[in-house]
Motif scaffolding. Structure first.
Motif, mmCIF file in Angstrom:
data_model
loop_
_atom_site.group_PDB
_atom_site.id
_atom_site.type_symbol
_atom_site.label_atom_id
_atom_site.label_comp_id
_atom_site.label_asym_id
_atom_site.label_seq_id
_atom_site.Cartn_x
_atom_site.Cartn_y
_atom_site.Cartn_z
ATOM 1 N N HIS A 228 8.530 -25.345 32.940
ATOM 2 C CA HIS A 228 9.914 -24.697 34.314
ATOM 3 C C HIS A 228 9.528 -22.764 33.104
ATOM 4 C CE1 HIS A 228 11.285 -27.134 36.744
ATOM 5 N NE2 HIS A 228 11.460 -27.955 35.121
ATOM 6 N N ARG A 229 8.300 -22.445 32.847
ATOM 7 C CA ARG A 229 8.308 -20.899 32.354
ATOM 8 C C ARG A 229 8.577 -19.797 32.637
ATOM 9 N NH1 ARG A 229 3.633 -23.873 33.820
ATOM 10 N NH2 ARG A 229 2.802 -21.911 35.535
ATOM 11 N N GLN A 230 8.800 -20.068 34.314
ATOM 12 C CA GLN A 230 8.884 -18.862 34.802
ATOM 13 C C GLN A 230 10.315 -18.624 34.970
ATOM 14 O OE1 GLN A 230 6.634 -20.684 36.631
ATOM 15 N NE2 GLN A 230 4.583 -19.776 36.807
ATOM 16 N N SER A 231 11.093 -20.410 34.865
ATOM 17 C CA SER A 231 13.659 -20.024 35.106
ATOM 18 C C SER A 231 13.666 -19.881 33.602
ATOM 19 C CB SER A 231 13.276 -21.435 36.128
ATOM 20 O OG SER A 231 14.272 -21.623 35.138
ATOM 21 N N PHE A 232 12.807 -20.257 32.392
ATOM 22 C CA PHE A 232 12.886 -20.353 31.395
ATOM 23 C C PHE A 232 13.269 -18.340 31.288
ATOM 24 C CE2 PHE A 232 12.941 -24.680 29.621
ATOM 25 C CZ PHE A 232 14.267 -24.388 29.087
ATOM 26 N N ALA A 233 11.932 -17.980 31.159
ATOM 27 C CA ALA A 233 12.016 -16.874 31.083
ATOM 28 C C ALA A 233 12.827 -15.720 32.011
ATOM 29 C CB ALA A 233 10.683 -16.173 32.140
ATOM 30 N N LYS A 234 13.974 -16.377 32.864
ATOM 31 C CA LYS A 234 14.735 -15.510 33.696
ATOM 32 C C LYS A 234 16.492 -15.968 33.582
ATOM 33 C CE LYS A 234 11.890 -15.504 37.943
ATOM 34 N NZ LYS A 234 11.971 -15.792 39.192
ATOM 35 N N ASP A 235 16.220 -16.882 32.902
ATOM 36 C CA ASP A 235 18.123 -17.326 33.198
ATOM 37 C C ASP A 235 17.618 -19.190 31.878
ATOM 38 O OD1 ASP A 235 19.911 -18.256 32.526
ATOM 39 O OD2 ASP A 235 20.681 -17.774 34.055
ATOM 40 N N VAL A 236 17.380 -19.051 30.562
ATOM 41 C CA VAL A 236 17.860 -20.283 30.248
ATOM 42 C C VAL A 236 18.639 -20.970 29.941
ATOM 43 C CG1 VAL A 236 17.403 -20.632 27.243
ATOM 44 C CG2 VAL A 236 15.496 -19.166 27.876
ATOM 45 N N ALA A 237 19.509 -20.753 30.054
ATOM 46 C CA ALA A 237 21.420 -21.561 30.634
ATOM 47 C C ALA A 237 20.626 -22.017 31.582
ATOM 48 C CB ALA A 237 22.110 -20.428 30.080
ATOM 49 N N ALA A 238 21.017 -21.259 32.558
ATOM 50 C CA ALA A 238 20.871 -21.978 34.135
ATOM 51 C C ALA A 238 19.244 -23.215 34.347
ATOM 52 C CB ALA A 238 21.053 -21.302 34.789
ATOM 53 N N ASP B 41 4.239 -30.530 33.854
ATOM 54 C CA ASP B 41 3.068 -29.703 34.901
ATOM 55 C C ASP B 41 3.424 -28.625 35.735
ATOM 56 O OD1 ASP B 41 3.012 -29.941 38.293
ATOM 57 O OD2 ASP B 41 4.217 -31.870 38.832
ATOM 58 N N GLU B 42 2.189 -28.063 35.992
ATOM 59 C CA GLU B 42 2.409 -26.346 36.036
ATOM 60 C C GLU B 42 2.500 -25.891 36.825
ATOM 61 O OE1 GLU B 42 -1.092 -24.890 32.686
ATOM 62 O OE2 GLU B 42 -0.596 -27.151 31.423
ATOM 63 N N SER B 43 2.317 -27.127 38.093
ATOM 64 C CA SER B 43 1.613 -26.744 39.373
ATOM 65 C C SER B 43 3.441 -26.160 40.025
ATOM 66 C CB SER B 43 1.936 -27.388 40.535
ATOM 67 O OG SER B 43 2.636 -28.110 40.526
ATOM 68 N N LYS B 44 3.103 -25.035 40.803
ATOM 69 C CA LYS B 44 4.355 -24.383 41.552
ATOM 70 C C LYS B 44 5.084 -25.433 42.571
ATOM 71 C CE LYS B 44 2.098 -20.646 42.813
ATOM 72 N NZ LYS B 44 1.100 -18.915 43.520
ATOM 73 N N ALA B 45 4.114 -26.776 42.960
ATOM 74 C CA ALA B 45 5.432 -27.954 42.947
ATOM 75 C C ALA B 45 6.548 -28.375 42.686
ATOM 76 C CB ALA B 45 4.636 -28.856 44.039
ATOM 77 N N LYS B 46 6.315 -28.154 41.026
ATOM 78 C CA LYS B 46 6.362 -28.882 40.213
ATOM 79 C C LYS B 46 8.514 -29.419 40.418
ATOM 80 C CE LYS B 46 8.143 -24.266 37.671
ATOM 81 N NZ LYS B 46 7.252 -23.813 39.122
ATOM 82 N N SER B 47 9.094 -28.774 41.129
ATOM 83 C CA SER B 47 10.694 -29.104 41.667
ATOM 84 C C SER B 47 10.013 -29.954 42.811
ATOM 85 C CB SER B 47 11.092 -27.908 42.473
ATOM 86 O OG SER B 47 11.578 -26.708 41.864
#
Length: 287
Positions: A41-51, A266-272
């Motif tokens: 979740h590197r992209q998401s962590f970079a935007k908002d760690v708590a969320a 999972d490094e892919s864009k389909a991780k969700s």
């Protein structure tokens, strides 16, 4: 975002027929909850760690491996983790940081609550050579001894593919394992990065019992051919059980070898979609 994950998890379970009501009888092969690598979740962590931590907790994941603190101090990250009852069991750092800032690495790991310190790449100019392996052995033994004897931490090296080039009667990975001190150097088996260069992850676990303490759970897209580069498209990461690896055989060998922590990566864009699918697959496996 967490609601989406809940829905995806439920749909995945139903779609695969892996819900408890459909589960086959038998003892679970993987009874524990898997952990997660922060890089997923590197992209998401970079935007908002708590969320992002809320999203991960909503999946039922409470064990994490961090290799990036995403702008937070170790103290700030630990507070966010504690508030959600999530544990950081492994702290990943760069090779140079391990070698040149061993004490600071240990401090950060202990603040985070980690028991393991991990390095995932040995600096080298391809192809990987004997002198690269020799330097790594010396550096790992030295840093691993400091981490263990002075701080009670276990150092692990994470394989990345290039180490499996042939050397003498084995590979450079064999050389690294056989020349590092088991008291101070352990390993994290990335099963994709063992399979990609042509190795059998289960056989590696059997060959070096008790050396592997951690594992990255990931699968390689069908049809992808491997090599010794240590590189492949992130979109070649697929949900466990849908790729080329024999996951049940690997997990059986890992249990026998004493692997302590298993992290989905999972490094892919389909991780969700794929992370919930991987968790459902793991839950479905029977001995």
């Amino acid at each position: 975002m967490s609601k989406i994950y809940h829905l995806l998890s439920f749909v995945t379970l139903l779609f695969l027929g892996l819900d408890n009501s459909f589960a086959q009888s038998g003892k679970p092969l993987f009874p524990q909850k898997p952990g997660l690598v922060s890089y997923t979740h590197r992209q998401s962590f970079a935007k908002d760690v708590a969320a992002t931590l809320d999203t991960i907790k909503a999946l039922g994941i409470t064990d994490m491996e961090f290799s990036n603190l995403f702008g937070k101090t170790p103290e700030e990250m630990r507070k966010l983790l504690d508030e959600r009852n999530i544990k950081c069991s492994s702290f990943g750092v760069g090779y140079e940081e391990l070698v040149n800032k061993t004490e600071e690495v240990a401090r950060k790991a202990k603040v985070l609550g980690a028991s393991f310190v991990r390095v995932a790449w040995i600096p080298h100019k391809a192809p990987f050579k004997l002198e690269d392996a020799q330097k790594a052995v010396a550096d790992f033994n030295k840093a691993g001894k400091i981490l263990k004897e002075q701080h009670g931490l276990t150092f692990c090296y994470h394989n990345h593919g290039y180490e499996f080039q042939p050397y003498q009667k084995g590979t450079f990975f064999d050389y690294i394992v056989q020349n590092t001190d088991p008291k101070y150097v352990s390993f994290e088996l990335d099963i994709l990065w063992a399979f990609h260069p042509g190795q059998n992850p289960a056989k590696l676990l059997n060959k070096y019992p008790k050396r592997f303490k951690l594992m990255h759970l990931k699968d390689l897209r069908k049809g992808v051919k491997g090599d010794f580069t240590g590189q492949t498209s992130t979109e070649n990461d697929v949900a466990l059980g849908t790729g080329q690896l024999n996951i049940p055989a690997i997990l059986k060998a890992a249990k026998k070898a004493g692997v302590q922590h298993y992290y989905i990566e999972d490094e892919s864009k389909a991780k969700s979609v794929q992370v919930p699918q991987t968790m459902a697959y793991l839950k479905s496996l029977k001995e």
